[in-house]
Design an enzyme around this catalytic site. Structure first.
Site, short mmCIF file in Angstrom:
data_model
loop_
_atom_site.label_atom_id
_atom_site.label_comp_id
_atom_site.label_asym_id
_atom_site.label_seq_id
_atom_site.Cartn_x
_atom_site.Cartn_y
_atom_site.Cartn_z
N HIS A 245 0.79 -1.23 0.00
CA HIS A 245 0.00 0.00 0.00
C HIS A 245 0.83 1.29 0.00
CE1 HIS A 245 -3.48 -2.48 1.24
NE2 HIS A 245 -2.69 -3.01 2.16
C1 BDR Z 1 -3.08 0.66 5.38
O1 BDR Z 1 -3.26 0.15 6.70
C2 BDR Z 1 -2.05 -0.32 7.21
O2 BDR Z 1 -2.22 -1.62 7.69
C3 BDR Z 1 -1.02 -0.23 6.11
O3 BDR Z 1 0.22 0.17 6.64
C4 BDR Z 1 -1.59 0.80 5.17
O4 BDR Z 1 -1.19 2.10 5.52
C5 BDR Z 1 -3.79 -0.26 4.40
O5 BDR Z 1 -5.16 -0.30 4.66
#
Ligand code: BDR
Ligand code: CA
Length: 315
Positions: A245
């Protein structure tokens, strides 16, 4: 023509994918000047996210990076964490040494306010990789700094991909929806990397093998971190790898042409129990609400991973 690197503050809750984003930024001084890293509670509590940020700076060989600790809980809700994805430390996978570099004494929110006040208007970009608590708190406490922000580029939200922490909400927005609401209503130009994009940036075996083939410690760590968290995502989504992400935010600053989206209206749900934290995105333009965010929907995933490997292999 050469342009000077963009000044950024990385606001983050590391998290393995946050860690990869930080490595990408620290490896790209010609594109981004990392003024500081500000930690927030999110994937794991604050005492771990600020420590993890320092671990990553040391891994990158950049122990002079300024790291600040910020808000330990959302504006008006108890903290929700994600150890089920990231492990107990937030950086589970390889064993990491305790950091020795200092944590700055100033609170992250005060640092953000002071820096935005000191820098010329429109010259600092906020890269937000976790819940928006630090940023919204700064905007509430010092409304004069809002107009000084060049842009906010954030990982958060979802529309066609709906939710990953509830059926309708993405984690970063869900954890502090009131903070997200403040930021989305602030008038600052926003670029969003929602799940619609990040679920196309998957850590497939060949992409992770490319990191391993480099043979440096930072690249080995990226491979080991993804080995850890992709187990959860592969099981959950039945995909060929995990979504990476947060590095999408930094990659956008370096190569915006990797991403495509629409400038649309996005509102944050803060009152419904069922859809709390949903990013209600007017993708089809069916309201007359004013566009307030560039909502990305697509990424050249091969180009994205090539950039990551190329840059992080420099460290
Ligand atoms: C987001 O949530 C976190 O678990 C990850 O680091 C990312 O920023 C994804 O939904
Ligand atoms: Ca994150």
């Amino acid at each position: 023509m050469t342009t000077s690197p963009r000044k950024i503050i990385i606001d983050t809750d590391p998290g393995q994918d946050d860690a990869v984003a930080i490595l990408l930024a620290l490896a790209s001084p010609e594109d981004v000047e990392v003024l500081a890293i500000t930690a927030v509670a999110g994937n794991v509590p604050l005492h771990l996210t600020q420590k993890n940020a320092r671990i990553v700076c040391e891994l990158a060989g950049k122990p002079d990076t300024l790291v600040f600790s910020g808000c330990h809980e959302p504006i008006k809700r108890p903290l929700v964490t994600a150890e089920h994805v990231h492990g107990k430390t937030g950086l589970d996978g390889p064993v990491m040494e305790e950091p020795t570099m200092a944590l700055q004494a100033q609170h992250a929110v005060d640092y953000i306010i002071d820096t935005l006040r000191a820098e010329p208007t429109g010259t600092v970009t906020l890269c937000v990789l976790g819940p928006l608590t630090n940023i919204a708190t700064a905007f509430k406490r010092a409304p004069d700094v809002v107009e000084k922000v060049q842009e906010i580029v954030l990982m958060g939200g979802a529309y066609f991909e709906v939710g990953n922490i509830t059926p309708t909400a993405e984690f970063n927005i869900y954890v502090d929806p009131e903070a997200a609401k403040i930021v989305f209503a602030s008038g600052v130009p926003i670029v969003m990397m929602p799940l619609d994009v990040t679920h196309k940036a998957l850590t497939t075996a060949p992409r992770i093998d490319a990191f391993r083939a480099v043979g440096t410690r930072p690249c080995d760590m990226v491979a080991e971190w993804t080995d850890f968290f992709e187990r959860f995502d592969i099981e959950k989504y039945g995909s060929q790898g995990a979504p990476l992400h947060d590095p999408c935010v930094i990659a956008y600053l370096i190569k915006p042409e990797l991403f495509a989206g629409r400038h649309i209206n996005v509102e944050i749900e803060t009152s419904s129990d069922l859809t709390l934290g949903m990013t209600v995105a007017d993708w089809w333009g069916v309201t007359d609400r004013k566009p307030n965010a560039m909502f990305m929907g697509d990424v050249d995933a091969d180009g994205f991973f090539a950039l990551l490997t190329d840059r992080i292999s420099r460290l």
